[in-house]
Scaffold this motif. Structure first.
Motif, PDB file in Angstrom:
ATOM      1  N   GLY A  10       2.488  -2.354   2.979  1.00 24.92           N
ATOM      2  CA  GLY A  10       2.259  -3.767   3.221  1.00 24.92           C
ATOM      3  C   GLY A  10       0.815  -4.053   3.550  1.00 24.92           C
ATOM      4  N   GLY A  11       0.164  -4.867   2.728  1.00 26.43           N
ATOM      5  CA  GLY A  11      -1.251  -5.166   2.902  1.00 26.43           C
ATOM      6  C   GLY A  11      -1.510  -6.565   3.396  1.00 26.43           C
ATOM      7  N   GLY A  12      -0.689  -7.041   4.350  1.00 26.73           N
ATOM      8  CA  GLY A  12      -0.943  -8.333   4.977  1.00 26.73           C
ATOM      9  C   GLY A  12      -1.860  -8.174   6.168  1.00 26.73           C
ATOM     10  N   TYR A  13      -1.802  -9.135   7.090  1.00 27.29           N
ATOM     11  CA  TYR A  13      -2.722  -9.136   8.228  1.00 27.29           C
ATOM     12  C   TYR A  13      -2.589  -7.867   9.073  1.00 27.29           C
ATOM     13  N   VAL A  28      -5.656   7.646   4.955  1.00 25.23           N
ATOM     14  CA  VAL A  28      -4.852   6.424   4.889  1.00 25.23           C
ATOM     15  C   VAL A  28      -4.602   6.008   3.447  1.00 25.23           C
ATOM     16  N   THR A  29      -3.349   5.698   3.155  1.00 25.12           N
ATOM     17  CA  THR A  29      -2.991   5.066   1.882  1.00 25.12           C
ATOM     18  C   THR A  29      -2.295   3.749   2.203  1.00 25.12           C
ATOM     19  N   LEU A  30      -2.863   2.663   1.733  1.00 24.61           N
ATOM     20  CA  LEU A  30      -2.274   1.335   1.911  1.00 24.61           C
ATOM     21  C   LEU A  30      -1.552   0.963   0.630  1.00 24.61           C
ATOM     22  N   VAL A  31      -0.266   0.651   0.735  1.00 23.39           N
ATOM     23  CA  VAL A  31       0.548   0.316  -0.428  1.00 23.39           C
ATOM     24  C   VAL A  31       0.862  -1.173  -0.406  1.00 23.39           C
ATOM     25  N   LEU A  64     -11.399   0.094   2.727  1.00 23.14           N
ATOM     26  CA  LEU A  64     -11.340   1.458   3.226  1.00 23.14           C
ATOM     27  C   LEU A  64     -12.504   2.284   2.688  1.00 23.14           C
ATOM     28  N   ALA A  65     -13.179   2.995   3.583  1.00 25.59           N
ATOM     29  CA  ALA A  65     -14.285   3.870   3.174  1.00 25.59           C
ATOM     30  C   ALA A  65     -13.774   5.234   2.746  1.00 25.59           C
ATOM     31  N   ASN A  66     -12.695   5.701   3.361  1.00 26.19           N
ATOM     32  CA  ASN A  66     -12.169   7.036   3.077  1.00 26.19           C
ATOM     33  C   ASN A  66     -10.800   7.006   2.413  1.00 26.19           C
ATOM     34  N   GLY A  67      -9.967   6.068   2.803  1.00 26.39           N
ATOM     35  CA  GLY A  67      -8.626   5.989   2.249  1.00 26.39           C
ATOM     36  C   GLY A  67      -8.595   5.259   0.917  1.00 26.39           C
ATOM     37  N   ARG A  68      -7.372   4.943   0.463  1.00 29.67           N
ATOM     38  CA  ARG A  68      -7.235   4.245  -0.821  1.00 29.67           C
ATOM     39  C   ARG A  68      -6.129   3.212  -0.740  1.00 29.67           C
ATOM     40  N   VAL A  69      -6.165   2.283  -1.669  1.00 28.51           N
ATOM     41  CA  VAL A  69      -5.126   1.269  -1.810  1.00 28.51           C
ATOM     42  C   VAL A  69      -4.342   1.575  -3.074  1.00 28.51           C
ATOM     43  N   ALA A  70      -3.037   1.710  -2.946  1.00 31.59           N
ATOM     44  CA  ALA A  70      -2.166   1.959  -4.088  1.00 31.59           C
ATOM     45  C   ALA A  70      -1.397   0.683  -4.395  1.00 31.59           C
ATOM     46  N   VAL A  71      -1.628   0.135  -5.575  1.00 29.23           N
ATOM     47  CA  VAL A  71      -0.920  -1.078  -5.982  1.00 29.23           C
ATOM     48  C   VAL A  71       0.430  -0.672  -6.551  1.00 29.23           C
ATOM     49  N   GLY A  72       1.483  -1.084  -5.890  1.00 25.65           N
ATOM     50  CA  GLY A  72       2.814  -0.708  -6.339  1.00 25.65           C
ATOM     51  C   GLY A  72       3.859  -1.132  -5.339  1.00 25.65           C
TER      52      GLY A  72
END
Length: 368
Positions: A10-13, A28-31, A64-72
């Protein structure tokens, strides 16, 4: 060295805040199913004014400087293997999992589709309907209903606008009768027809609506600002219905961990930690959960640190804009009283920019 894999669903607030807080100390992985952050606070104005159509959308690429965002879309949580399974088939291992899927809001405060272009197209549809309507009905006299009614009135000074509220006064859930009176006075001074104690439902004819007494209202378009629904159906479908309370919120302990699980947290609108579902509460929960996650990842054995406990926020301001240059701010003060501030404070705090510069900075962009 980064300690542990943290998957934030969840990429909300709350999700964005927590992911950013942990980026320097964990993998960190933000989905999120959306390709951009949706600044929901700006969505009501975006649904009315064409010049705001793309304002609510902020890219995730600088978060994110080190982590990633996964769209899915997350479809399963394997608590035995400690993996999150996405609809694409990708499996994300975790040492700590965070559920931050928020809540679903009525139109126009909703992200339709997965891209900014798709959501902006939905906003454009609302704008066109409002622009061509002779009569717009807004149902719900809480902060969102009041704000939306004001935005519609300012955009369409020649149209009829009706605000129907089932309660005895506007903003009654805030506990401030003075704030409700100020909101009603502003709306009625701008020729908005405010109807109290008017529980509405769709009528038998298309474009008609009726209240509990059977009175009929005809309107070209309607918006229902009558509450939110936690985005937890996916958890129930994934076999974790026991994590939810009867209202569909995730049950958490005082440390914001899902009850019974030391490595699964839930933050923001999705949990049952507080009934006050506002952005400051979500951000405060994200900060506390980030601390507790670092404590969990870095502590072991007899040296394990105790987590901090969340205390629901009761003293945060509630800001209700009446367009970009007016509104009302409820500010709790010592003694249990609530100060009600007017247009100058509300304009500076929220109404003019709807906190867009603040959120752009949170995601690594300039305020403009």
């Amino acid at each position: 060295m980064l300690d542990g894999d943290v998957v934030v669903i969840g990429g909300g607030y709350a999700g964005v805040r927590l992911a950013k807080r942990l980026d320097a100390t964990a993998r960190v992985t933000l989905v999120d199913r959306k390709e951009v952050f949706f600044h929901r606070i700006a969505s009501l104005r975006a649904g009315v004014r064409p010049d705001w159509s793309f304002t609510p959308f902020i890219p995730y690429d600088r978060l994110l400087a080190n982590g990633r965002v996964a769209v899915g879309k997350a479809v399963r949580i394997d608590t035995t293997e400690r993996q999150v399974v996405l609809a694409t088939g990708e499996r994300l291992p975790y040492d700590v999992l965070v559920i931050a899927t928020g809540a679903d809001y009525p139109e126009p405060a909703r992200f339709s589709g997965t891209t900014a272009e798709e959501a902006a197209k939905s906003f454009a549809g609302h704008q066109q309907q409002i622009a061509g309507a002779e009569h717009v009905l807004v149902v719900g006299g809480g902060p969102s209903g009041v704000e939306l009614s004001a935005e519609i009135r300012l955009a369409r000074p020649d149209a009829r606008v009706t605000l129907a509220h089932s309660g005895p006064e506007l903003l009654h859930a805030t506990g401030s009768t003075r704030a409700g009176r100020k909101a009603r006075a502003w709306l009625e001074s701008h020729d908005v027809d405010v109807r109290l104690d008017a529980f509405m439902s769709p009528g038998f004819e298309f474009g008609t609506y009726r209240d509990a007494q059977g009175n009929i209202i005809e309107a070209d378009h309607s918006f229902w600002a009558t509450g939110t629904t936690p985005n937890t159906l996916w958890l129930r479908l994934a076999g974790h219905g026991d994590w939810l309370n009867p209202s569909g919120h995730v049950k958490v302990d005082q440390a914001l961990r899902v009850q019974g699980w030391l490595d699964v947290f839930a933050v923001g609108d999705v949990n049952d930690a507080t009934e006050l579902k506002i952005t400051p509460a979500a951000l405060a929960q994200a900060d506390l959960a980030a601390h507790n996650i670092r404590t969990y990842l870095n502590s072991a054995g007899k040296h394990r640190k105790e987590p901090r406990f969340y205390r629901p926020i009761h003293r945060t301001p509630i800001i209700v804009p009446f367009g970009p240059a007016d509104g009302v701010t409820l500010l709790p003060v010592p003694g249990g009283e609530t100060a009600v501030l007017g247009s100058r404070t509300t304009t500076l705090a929220k109404a003019k920019t709807l906190m867009t510069p603040f959120m752009r900075r949170q995601l690594g962009y300039t305020a403009a």
